[in-house]
Design an enzyme around this catalytic site. Structure first.
Site, PDB file in Angstrom:
ATOM      1  N   VAL A   9       3.430  -9.153  17.655  1.00 27.67           N
ATOM      2  CA  VAL A   9       4.408  -8.413  18.453  1.00 27.67           C
ATOM      3  C   VAL A   9       4.082  -8.541  19.951  1.00 27.67           C
ATOM      4  O   VAL A   9       4.926  -8.925  20.762  1.00 27.67           O
ATOM      5  CB  VAL A   9       4.438  -6.919  18.045  1.00 27.67           C
ATOM      6  CG1 VAL A   9       5.290  -6.106  19.008  1.00 27.67           C
ATOM      7  CG2 VAL A   9       4.955  -6.773  16.627  1.00 27.67           C
ATOM      8  N   GLU A 142       7.979 -11.719  11.230  1.00 29.40           N
ATOM      9  CA  GLU A 142       6.976 -12.779  11.260  1.00 29.40           C
ATOM     10  C   GLU A 142       7.668 -14.081  10.881  1.00 29.40           C
ATOM     11  O   GLU A 142       8.523 -14.124   9.996  1.00 29.40           O
ATOM     12  CB  GLU A 142       5.872 -12.496  10.243  1.00 29.40           C
ATOM     13  CG  GLU A 142       4.870 -11.497  10.748  1.00 29.40           C
ATOM     14  CD  GLU A 142       3.626 -11.435   9.869  1.00 29.40           C
ATOM     15  OE1 GLU A 142       3.230 -10.309   9.553  1.00 29.40           O
ATOM     16  OE2 GLU A 142       3.090 -12.486   9.492  1.00 29.40           O
ATOM     17  N   ASN A 210      12.995  -0.345   8.670  1.00 31.92           N
ATOM     18  CA  ASN A 210      12.158  -0.982   7.650  1.00 31.92           C
ATOM     19  C   ASN A 210      12.326  -0.323   6.284  1.00 31.92           C
ATOM     20  O   ASN A 210      12.366  -0.999   5.249  1.00 31.92           O
ATOM     21  CB  ASN A 210      10.683  -0.974   8.070  1.00 31.92           C
ATOM     22  CG  ASN A 210      10.360  -2.146   8.989  1.00 31.92           C
ATOM     23  OD1 ASN A 210      11.239  -2.945   9.316  1.00 31.92           O
ATOM     24  ND2 ASN A 210       9.109  -2.263   9.400  1.00 31.92           N
ATOM     25  N   GLY A 259       6.427  -7.433   0.498  1.00 30.19           N
ATOM     26  CA  GLY A 259       5.054  -7.205   0.945  1.00 30.19           C
ATOM     27  C   GLY A 259       4.928  -7.432   2.431  1.00 30.19           C
ATOM     28  O   GLY A 259       5.885  -7.262   3.177  1.00 30.19           O
ATOM     29  N   CYS A 262       4.018  -5.094   7.286  1.00 29.85           N
ATOM     30  CA  CYS A 262       4.898  -4.059   7.857  1.00 29.85           C
ATOM     31  C   CYS A 262       5.525  -3.139   6.807  1.00 29.85           C
ATOM     32  O   CYS A 262       5.314  -1.931   6.847  1.00 29.85           O
ATOM     33  CB  CYS A 262       5.999  -4.728   8.670  1.00 29.85           C
ATOM     34  SG  CYS A 262       5.355  -5.783   9.963  1.00 29.85           S
ATOM     35  N   LYS A 265       3.181  -0.748   4.784  1.00 28.78           N
ATOM     36  CA  LYS A 265       2.547   0.212   5.690  1.00 28.78           C
ATOM     37  C   LYS A 265       3.571   1.227   6.203  1.00 28.78           C
ATOM     38  O   LYS A 265       3.325   2.435   6.199  1.00 28.78           O
ATOM     39  CB  LYS A 265       1.929  -0.572   6.849  1.00 28.78           C
ATOM     40  CG  LYS A 265       1.650   0.178   8.113  1.00 28.78           C
ATOM     41  CD  LYS A 265       0.997  -0.729   9.139  1.00 28.78           C
ATOM     42  CE  LYS A 265       1.958  -1.499  10.011  1.00 28.78           C
ATOM     43  NZ  LYS A 265       2.643  -0.718  11.030  1.00 28.78           N
ATOM     44  N   ARG A 329      -1.240 -10.848   3.815  1.00 27.17           N
ATOM     45  CA  ARG A 329      -1.512  -9.417   3.706  1.00 27.17           C
ATOM     46  C   ARG A 329      -0.480  -8.755   2.785  1.00 27.17           C
ATOM     47  O   ARG A 329       0.712  -8.975   2.922  1.00 27.17           O
ATOM     48  CB  ARG A 329      -1.477  -8.750   5.088  1.00 27.17           C
ATOM     49  CG  ARG A 329      -2.729  -9.037   5.889  1.00 27.17           C
ATOM     50  CD  ARG A 329      -2.647  -8.459   7.276  1.00 27.17           C
ATOM     51  NE  ARG A 329      -1.702  -9.183   8.113  1.00 27.17           N
ATOM     52  CZ  ARG A 329      -1.373  -8.829   9.353  1.00 27.17           C
ATOM     53  NH1 ARG A 329      -1.894  -7.734   9.873  1.00 27.17           N
ATOM     54  NH2 ARG A 329      -0.529  -9.546  10.051  1.00 27.17           N
TER      55      ARG A 329
END
Ligand code: UGA
Length: 466
Positions: A9, A142, A210, A259, A262, A265, A329
């Site tokens: 970011v 991403e 999100n 997954g 972001c 979380k 991740r």
């Protein structure tokens, strides 16, 4: 400008702000990363970052004093990883705010990190009391962070009204879309919508975006699972669903789950901070549970179809959490690899974007350097990540290297007709599954269905309005 944090970011935003004419300094506590950036090397693997670094005048430093002195605005973009209880870890945010308070003049501080609602107010009332704190969430994906930063679907910011014009000026030529082209990247045809609000609303807008997208995916995964048990064609269904402008075609491709760094979380953090305020976000809990169960459902399908194969050999195509990134991740593909390894299955994985073995990958999973090498002697091919090269793979060549003939599509990217033509039996959660009551020929049914899943992905807008 100073940008604090050179993650995907911070770095993407810094490069784009410099491209549109600002003088930018970037500070990051990770000295190795700073040294890489000083040598013009891309630490992210993001498209366009290398080229922008080749011609940049950004000063990269690990010393906050150097970065923060004599700046007119500061952008805070450090990580907010998930703690074990689901809450966001704000230690990097408060440490960066401490640096700003110590070394910078009292200028506007734009909080670009994703932080729980009320964090910007806390900074304003506390450590950054003499500064002007603005919440300015990002919506970068991403793999397309530069494109999304140059042509965002919207710019959202919240704070005291007196700071609105500073933020509009900062993003001026992005809002107007009148910056100079960069290679193939050109300004869009229309101005970018700007939404000014209070800090708490801006912070919640980010989580809502999100969480909404994750909800959309968990919903489509539920519909896909239902399609599998009632014998309906998910490709036809999502192709038709996406035509409704209220639903929109993007983010309708089902799979083994969402997954990355972001979604998992942020949805957990939203659920946690709502809960802290006494609000039970039941829908979001169901969304999280649905996602947690999706990989296990897929594994159960595999176990049932491979039940007659002792210690199956699996070729897993994909480890990254999505295509066009090396990031593993919270990757559903890695979770699947580990669950298969736990069962004693022999797993060989291949991912075209992942050069470094993920730290949380089970040691018994082997990593191959090509899909063909992973397929040698395999009983089943498994699609774990939606890379286009897997959708277009020479299935006949892979089949020839295999011992078995099963293909498990975990990402809805394989055209079942191509699978059948290559002599592979196609299995997916959305394909009608064989039951004790009698089985329907999966391959034949799916052959007629086309590949609307791939279409749905292709039609996702490229401007971040996913
Ligand atoms: C996400 C959001 O899309 C960005 O808008 C946001 O700024 C970013 O999080 C963030 O908070 O920083 P990203 O994590 O890069 O971006 O990933 P996405 O492209 O959104 O994909 C998330 C997951 O959904 C991946 O595992 C992907 O495979 C899955 N997905 C996506 C599907 O299963 N089906 C789809 O149709 C689309």
């Amino acid at each position: 400008m100073a940008v604090v944090g050179a993650g995907y970011v911070g770095l993407s935003t810094a490069l784009v702000l410099e491209h549109i004419g600002h003088e930018v300094r970037v500070v990051d506590a990770d000295l190795d990363r700073v040294l890489l950036l000083q040598r013009g090397r891309d630490p992210l693997g993001e498209p366009h970052v290398s080229k922008l670094l080749d011609r940049t005048n950004i000063l990269f430093t690990a010393d906050p004093r150097v970065a923060l002195a004599r700046r007119e605005a500061i952008l805070l973009a450090v990580g907010t990883p998930r703690l074990s209880d689901g809450r966001a870890d704000l230690s990097a945010v408060f440490s960066a705010a401490g640096d700003i308070a110590r070394h910078a003049a009292p200028v506007p501080v734009l909080v670009r990190s994703t932080v729980p609602v009320g964090t910007a107010d806390r900074l304003q009332a506390g450590i950054l009391t003499s500064f002007r704190v603005v919440s300015n969430p990002e919506f970068l994906r991403e793999g397309s962070a530069i494109l999304d930063a140059l042509r965002p679907s919207r710019i959202v910011a919240g704070g005291a009204l007196e700071d609105r014009s500073t933020v509009e000026e900062l993003y001026g030529s992005i809002l107007r879309q009148d910056y100079a082209p960069f290679g193939a990247l050109k300004a869009g045809p229309d101005p970018v919508p700007f939404r000014w609000m209070d800090r708490r609303s801006a912070e919640l807008t980010k989580y809502a975006a999100n969480a909404f997208l994750a909800t959309k995916l968990s919903f489509v995964n539920e519909i896909a699972n239902v399609a599998g048990v009632v014998g309906a064609d998910i490709r036809a269904i999502i192709g038709a669903l996406g035509l409704d402008p209220r639903i929109a075609p993007g983010f309708l491709r089902p799979g083994i789950g969402w997954g990355g760094s972001c979604f998992p979380k942020d949805v957990k953090a939203l659920e946690a901070f709502a809960n802290d305020e006494g609000y039970d976000f039941t829908l979001l809990r169901a969304v999280i549970d649905q996602n947690n169960g999706q990989v296990e459902r897929f594994l159960a399908l595999m176990a049932s179809e491979l039940s007659r194969v002792p210690s199956p050999h699996i070729a897993l195509l994909g480890l990254a959490f999505k295509a066009h990134t090396a990031d593993c991740r919270e990757s559903p593909a890695v979770a699947l690899a580990n669950l298969m390894a736990d069962r004693g299955w022999q797993v060989t994985a291949y991912d075209p974007g992942v050069a470094t073995r993920p730290g949380d990958l089970s040691p018994s999973v082997r990593v191959a350097t090509t899909a063909a090498a992973a397929a040698v002697g395999a009983d089943a091919l498994v699609i774990g990540t939606e890379w286009p090269e897997f959708a277009d793979a020479e299935l006949g060549t892979l089949r020839a290297a295999m011992r078995g003939d099963a293909l498990f599509d975990g990402r809805c990217i394989i055209d079942p007709a191509r699978s059948a033509a290559a002599g592979l039996r196609y299995f997916a959660l959305w394909a009608t599954q064989s039951t004790d009551a009698g089985s329907i020929d999966v391959t034949l049914q799916m052959v007629e269905s086309g590949s609307a899943c791939a279409d749905a992905t292709a039609r996702e807008p490229a401007n971040g309005a996913s």
